[in-house]
Scaffold this motif. Structure first.
Motif, PDB file in Angstrom:
ATOM      1  N   ILE A   1       0.738  -1.340   0.124  1.00  0.00           N
ATOM      2  CA  ILE A   1      -0.136  -0.122  -0.021  1.00  0.00           C
ATOM      3  C   ILE A   1       0.913   1.278   0.054  1.00  0.00           C
ATOM      4  O   ILE A   1       0.736   2.212  -0.774  1.00  0.00           O
ATOM      5  CB  ILE A   1      -1.019   0.070   1.039  1.00  0.00           C
ATOM      6  CG1 ILE A   1      -2.138  -1.175   1.036  1.00  0.00           C
ATOM      7  CG2 ILE A   1      -1.653   1.413   1.661  1.00  0.00           C
ATOM      8  CD1 ILE A   1      -2.748  -1.298   2.357  1.00  0.00           C
ATOM      9  N   LEU A   2       2.093   1.072   0.717  1.00  0.00           N
ATOM     10  CA  LEU A   2       3.028   2.393   0.750  1.00  0.00           C
ATOM     11  C   LEU A   2       3.458   2.617  -0.540  1.00  0.00           C
ATOM     12  O   LEU A   2       3.674   3.664  -1.062  1.00  0.00           O
ATOM     13  CB  LEU A   2       3.583   2.214   1.837  1.00  0.00           C
ATOM     14  CG  LEU A   2       3.442   2.167   3.332  1.00  0.00           C
ATOM     15  CD1 LEU A   2       4.662   1.871   4.233  1.00  0.00           C
ATOM     16  CD2 LEU A   2       2.981   3.827   3.571  1.00  0.00           C
ATOM     17  N   LEU A   3       3.840   1.587  -1.266  1.00  0.00           N
ATOM     18  CA  LEU A   3       4.519   1.646  -2.697  1.00  0.00           C
ATOM     19  C   LEU A   3       3.433   2.324  -3.553  1.00  0.00           C
ATOM     20  O   LEU A   3       3.803   3.004  -4.415  1.00  0.00           O
ATOM     21  CB  LEU A   3       5.050   0.264  -3.150  1.00  0.00           C
ATOM     22  CG  LEU A   3       6.286  -0.053  -2.446  1.00  0.00           C
ATOM     23  CD1 LEU A   3       6.624  -1.684  -2.803  1.00  0.00           C
ATOM     24  CD2 LEU A   3       7.475   0.642  -2.690  1.00  0.00           C
ATOM     25  N   LEU A   4       2.192   1.679  -3.723  1.00  0.00           N
ATOM     26  CA  LEU A   4       1.114   2.203  -4.130  1.00  0.00           C
ATOM     27  C   LEU A   4       0.925   3.722  -3.949  1.00  0.00           C
ATOM     28  O   LEU A   4       0.848   4.474  -5.073  1.00  0.00           O
ATOM     29  CB  LEU A   4      -0.086   1.486  -4.067  1.00  0.00           C
ATOM     30  CG  LEU A   4      -0.236  -0.007  -4.497  1.00  0.00           C
ATOM     31  CD1 LEU A   4      -1.588  -0.448  -4.228  1.00  0.00           C
ATOM     32  CD2 LEU A   4      -0.023  -0.049  -6.138  1.00  0.00           C
ATOM     33  N   LEU A   5       1.049   4.083  -2.830  1.00  0.00           N
ATOM     34  CA  LEU A   5       0.790   5.642  -2.500  1.00  0.00           C
ATOM     35  C   LEU A   5       2.000   6.431  -3.216  1.00  0.00           C
ATOM     36  O   LEU A   5       1.781   7.471  -3.516  1.00  0.00           O
ATOM     37  CB  LEU A   5       0.934   5.690  -0.823  1.00  0.00           C
ATOM     38  CG  LEU A   5       0.886   7.264  -0.437  1.00  0.00           C
ATOM     39  CD1 LEU A   5      -0.507   7.891  -0.723  1.00  0.00           C
ATOM     40  CD2 LEU A   5       0.857   7.153   1.035  1.00  0.00           C
ATOM     41  N   VAL A   6       3.298   5.941  -2.933  1.00  0.00           N
ATOM     42  CA  VAL A   6       4.364   6.509  -3.550  1.00  0.00           C
ATOM     43  C   VAL A   6       4.332   6.796  -4.964  1.00  0.00           C
ATOM     44  O   VAL A   6       4.697   7.836  -5.648  1.00  0.00           O
ATOM     45  CB  VAL A   6       5.587   6.146  -3.142  1.00  0.00           C
ATOM     46  CG1 VAL A   6       6.805   6.550  -4.137  1.00  0.00           C
ATOM     47  CG2 VAL A   6       5.940   6.146  -1.660  1.00  0.00           C
ATOM     48  N   ALA A   7       3.865   5.793  -5.742  1.00  0.00           N
ATOM     49  CA  ALA A   7       3.569   5.621  -7.069  1.00  0.00           C
ATOM     50  C   ALA A   7       2.504   6.610  -7.700  1.00  0.00           C
ATOM     51  O   ALA A   7       2.812   7.258  -8.509  1.00  0.00           O
ATOM     52  CB  ALA A   7       3.350   4.253  -7.741  1.00  0.00           C
ATOM     53  N   GLY A   8       1.357   6.757  -6.814  1.00  0.00           N
ATOM     54  CA  GLY A   8       0.278   7.652  -7.043  1.00  0.00           C
ATOM     55  C   GLY A   8       0.554   9.023  -7.044  1.00  0.00           C
ATOM     56  O   GLY A   8       0.474   9.807  -7.749  1.00  0.00           O
TER      57      GLY A   8
END
Length: 526
Positions: free
Chosen positions: A492-499
């Motif tokens: 979820i943190l990686l998705l947040l950074v990518a977003g």
């Protein structure tokens, strides 16, 4: 002859003298590679070993090639696995798939891999006569290691290699004069299925990533050539590397390589191709890919790679063709993310998210102006529908049903990328409404990615039961390395950074620039 772009221009490419900043291609490549590599690594640990279709066969093949066995010993029977000599813990991998095609069975049914069993034994693999290039690279992870550590090492090598070419898609897209919609298309094209395969030992993932990178890098090269802009060395390297490796991934990859290249030509025209052929750097890249493709073709023919296809109950060709056409839309489920051994469907909410995304991009592309931009969409649409149907019908009476949706995913990703390139001429204005649309789109996509990831964890930690059992995950029957809670939080943190990164790119003002003019303007500044 056009000259290559020089390193002295690199800082200038990060900005336009009139529009402020736009993403630096090298920065995009490195940041995206890091993010995709970490996302693929999380998938590598979240999916139980041997939980991806045909992963035992690919792992055995990789370990064999890394030990000098480029092909196995065939019995001469169509569909019969080939035999190779590998360490015992590798040869035994076919016995660790007790949960395959049984979504209610958790991963704890599999016995631990015996790291001490390193003596030579006979292993059986259906990938025995496949091209050895991918397997030789990935199989190095099994040298010097043993047991689960060796398998995870092979997965991680594959994940980071695939992630480089996924990142290369965004890198090439960011260099386009109008880059916003191609970047949006790339974001939509990378479905959970792509990342699920990225975290496994399976050349399918590399095929998908390199096909997309070939198409997008060629588009970027053609655009620079058409604008009489010196062609970036970085793009030439990406095109050469992706084309070279794509030719060696799977038996059908040579066809995908040809279609991806033709699609890029259709986007920019024959005249642009002719102009680009005069560039020495492009000639070198083309020669490298051509030589690689010739070797790949020689391998497919001499090793009889298609003889590895498993044989099932014969099906009349006309019945197979009708069934394939009927399943054309249903394959969307597999494009989004059927996990496990095709036994865990994506949640409907996630599926509808990509139906919406795919539909929006395709509708824009099919109505794109100028009309000539629609030719590439026609070619790729026919490829996605007709080629699988023809291949399945042509082999059904001998091999039975062999097709899976993931086999077409390389061309599906290319289709969506082409939709982004075809719609690049539509106005894209950064307004409050645009920013709101981008924010909500990214939130929706991140939630859908996370939902599919959690569904995969639920499937293996407690099994998909006849009742809703999400709360039971806090008393899991099986745990991945690091626990599912830590992996879910990391994802979820990686998705947040990518977003956040995508939001910054997609809300950057869109202004064309010419690198040479930008360089001159920079030199004239006090």
């Amino acid at each position: 002859m056009q000259k290559f772009i020089t390193p002295s221009l690199a800082p200038v490419l990060r900005s336009s003298p009139t529009s402020g900043r736009r993403p630096s291609p090298m920065r995009v490549l490195l940041v995206a590679w890091l993010l995709f590599g970490l996302i693929g690594s999380v998938w590598s640990f979240a999916s139980p070993l041997m939980s991806v279709p045909d992963e035992p066969a690919h792992a055995i093949k990789a370990a064999a090639v890394a030990r000098g066995q480029l092909w196995g010993t065939s019995s001469g029977v169509q569909g019969a696995p080939l035999t190779v000599q590998v360490p015992g813990y590798i040869a035994d991998l076919n016995n660790h798939v007790c949960f395959a095609q049984r979504s209610n069975v958790t991963a704890d049914c599999a016995t631990p891999i015996d790291a001490s069993d390193r003596g030579w034994r006979t292993g059986k693999t259906s990938a025995g006569n496949y091209n050895p290039v991918y397997y030789g690279i990935v199989g190095m992870g099994s040298r010097g290691l043993s047991g689960e550590a060796a398998i995870y090492a092979m997965r991680l090598i594959s994940a980071w290699m695939v992630s480089f070419f996924l990142a290369a898609i965004f890198c090439a897209a960011s260099t386009l004069r109008r880059f916003h919609r191609p970047v949006i298309a790339a974001s939509i094209a990378l479905t959970p299925a792509v990342f699920f395969l990225t975290g496994s030992i399976n050349p399918n993932a590399l095929e998908i990533a390199t096909a997309g990178a070939v198409f997008m890098s060629l588009c970027a090269i053609f655009e620079q050539s058409a604008g009489k802009i010196p062609i970036s060395k970085l793009l030439l390297v990406i095109a050469a590397l992706s084309g070279t490796l794509l030719a060696h991934t799977r038996p059908l990859s040579l066809l995908w390589l040809a279609i991806a290249a033709v699609s890029a030509v259709l986007c920019y025209g024959i005249s642009t191709l002719i102009r680009t052929l005069a560039v020495r750097g492009f000639q070198v890249a083309l020669l490298v890919v051509a030589l690689s493709s010739l070797f790949a073709l020689w391998w497919v023919v001499s090793a009889k790679s298609f003889d590895s296809l498993l044989a099932g109950a014969p099906i009349p060709a006309e019945d197979a063709a009708v069934a394939m056409l009927d399943k054309t839309v249903f394959f969307m489920v597999e494009y989004v993310g059927v996990l496990g051994w095709i036994d865990t469907l994506p949640p409907p909410a996630a599926l509808y998210t990509w139906v919406l995304g795919f539909g929006a991009m395709l509708l824009l592309a099919y109505t794109a102006r100028p009309v000539r931009g629609r030719w590439v969409m026609a070619l790729l649409t026919l490829t996605v529908i007709v080629v699988p149907t023809a291949l399945q019908a042509g082999s059904s009476e001998k091999l039975g049903w062999i097709w899976q949706g993931r086999y077409t995913l390389a061309m599906v990703v290319t289709l969506i990328l082409a939709a982004g390139v075809s719609t690049r001429f539509r106005p894209y204005r950064i307004t409050p409404w645009t920013k709101s649309m981008v924010r909500w789109g990214l939130v929706l996509g991140a939630l859908a990615h996370a939902y599919v990831f959690l569904e995969g964890l639920r499937r293996y930690t407690i099994g998909i039961q006849g009742h809703t059992n999400w709360t039971e995950m806090f008393e899991p029957v099986w745990q991945p390395p690091g626990t599912w809670q830590v992996l879910a939080l990391a994802y979820i943190l990686l998705l947040l950074v990518a977003g956040v990164g995508l939001y910054r790119v997609l809300t950057t003002p869109q202004a064309p620039y010419h690198p040479v003019e930008a360089a001159r303007a920079s030199q004239q500044r006090p």
